[in-house]
Design an enzyme around this catalytic site. Structure first.
Site, PDB file in Angstrom:
ATOM      1  N   GLU A   1       2.884  43.134  10.195  1.00  0.00           N
ATOM      2  CA  GLU A   1       4.349  43.108  10.283  1.00  0.00           C
ATOM      3  C   GLU A   1       4.868  44.409  10.896  1.00  0.00           C
ATOM      4  OE1 GLU A   1       5.297  40.338   6.317  1.00  0.00           O
ATOM      5  OE2 GLU A   1       5.949  42.427   6.388  1.00  0.00           O
TER       6      GLU A   1
ATOM      7  N   GLY B   1       2.121  29.207   1.738  1.00  0.00           N
ATOM      8  CA  GLY B   1       1.213  28.426   2.562  1.00  0.00           C
ATOM      9  C   GLY B   1       1.485  28.547   4.043  1.00  0.00           C
TER      10      GLY B   1
ATOM     11  N   ARG C   1       7.332  44.552  -5.778  1.00  0.00           N
ATOM     12  CA  ARG C   1       8.216  43.381  -5.844  1.00  0.00           C
ATOM     13  C   ARG C   1       9.082  43.350  -7.096  1.00  0.00           C
ATOM     14  NH1 ARG C   1       4.934  39.567  -4.361  1.00  0.00           N
ATOM     15  NH2 ARG C   1       5.863  39.218  -2.319  1.00  0.00           N
TER      16      ARG C   1
ATOM     17  N   ARG D   1       4.728  46.353   0.119  1.00  0.00           N
ATOM     18  CA  ARG D   1       3.556  45.844  -0.604  1.00  0.00           C
ATOM     19  C   ARG D   1       4.043  45.149  -1.872  1.00  0.00           C
ATOM     20  NH1 ARG D   1      -0.504  43.172  -1.389  1.00  0.00           N
ATOM     21  NH2 ARG D   1      -2.460  44.017  -2.221  1.00  0.00           N
ATOM     22  N   GLY D   2       4.080  43.820  -1.822  1.00  0.00           N
ATOM     23  CA  GLY D   2       4.642  43.042  -2.924  1.00  0.00           C
ATOM     24  C   GLY D   2       3.961  43.266  -4.254  1.00  0.00           C
TER      25      GLY D   2
END
Length: 203
Positions: free
Chosen positions: A79, A46, A19, A14-15
């Site tokens: 993911e 994007g 992060r 979970r960025g």
């Protein structure tokens, strides 16, 4: 065109929560130890999730870094489903990392981890929820590493590096065996080297 080492490590996390803290320290340690890795910050903004799925397929090892806010993100969960599929086929070694969350909370979707999961589930389809739950239960059952609230993060990073290096060594042996014509073991989809669990008791 970029080529990746067969032992590339994919980081699933979970960025918004990790992060600039734990994952930053982990990346620094990987760079010092010359471990090839991929994190989504290197991905062009994007692009869609399919591009990240490709990165997972290009990897041989994946770290599923579970934290309290992990289940806020449908991308993290999707993911994880992809990682499970590849692990089931013996194409990916997945190491669960429990960052200040209990294994049981991940497996059963309880406590804060579970609250975030069920909040996400309210705006998701039944099929998505089923796949997410299966992935959480499967991956959390694998041999992994846990960090408690009052444990040393620096020592924990070292343990993660050692675990990854152990799996890299196993992959090297497997590739050597395959090169000389030996059959690949059929029972490898849920197996990892017997590295010591780092489950520090809370004080």
């Amino acid at each position: 065109m970029t080529f990746f080492s067969p032992t590339q490590v994919f980081l699933n996390y979970r960025g918004a929560q990790l992060r600039y803290s734990f994952v930053r320290h982990l990346i620094d340690a990987f760079e010092r130890n010359e471990i090839n890795f991929f994190v989504d910050k290197y991905e062009q903004r994007g692009k869609d999730l399919k591009n990240l799925f490709l990165r997972i397929q290009e990897s041989r090892i994946a770290l599923a870094i579970f934290s309290t806010r992990y289940t806020e993100s449908s991308w993290c969960m999707d993911e994880l489903v992809k990682m499970k599929k590849l692990a089931d086929k013996g194409k990916l070694h997945v190491i669960p990392i429990f960052y200040k969350v209990k294994v049981e909370d991940v497996r059963k979707q309880t406590a804060e981890f579970g609250d975030n999961f069920w909040t996400l589930a309210k705006v998701s389809s039944g099929d998505q929820i089923k796949k997410w739950k299966e992935a959480l239960e499967c991956i959390s059952n694998k041999m992994g590493l846990s960090l408690g609230d009052k444990s040393s993060e620096a020592d924990f990073v070292k343990e993660v590096v050692k675990a990854v290096q152990s799996v890299v060594a196993v992959i090297g042996l497997e590739e050597g065996e395959n090169h000389f014509g030996k059959k690949k073991r059929k029972d490898c989809k849920c197996e990892l080297p017997d590295f010591k669990k780092s489950r520090t008791k809370k004080l």
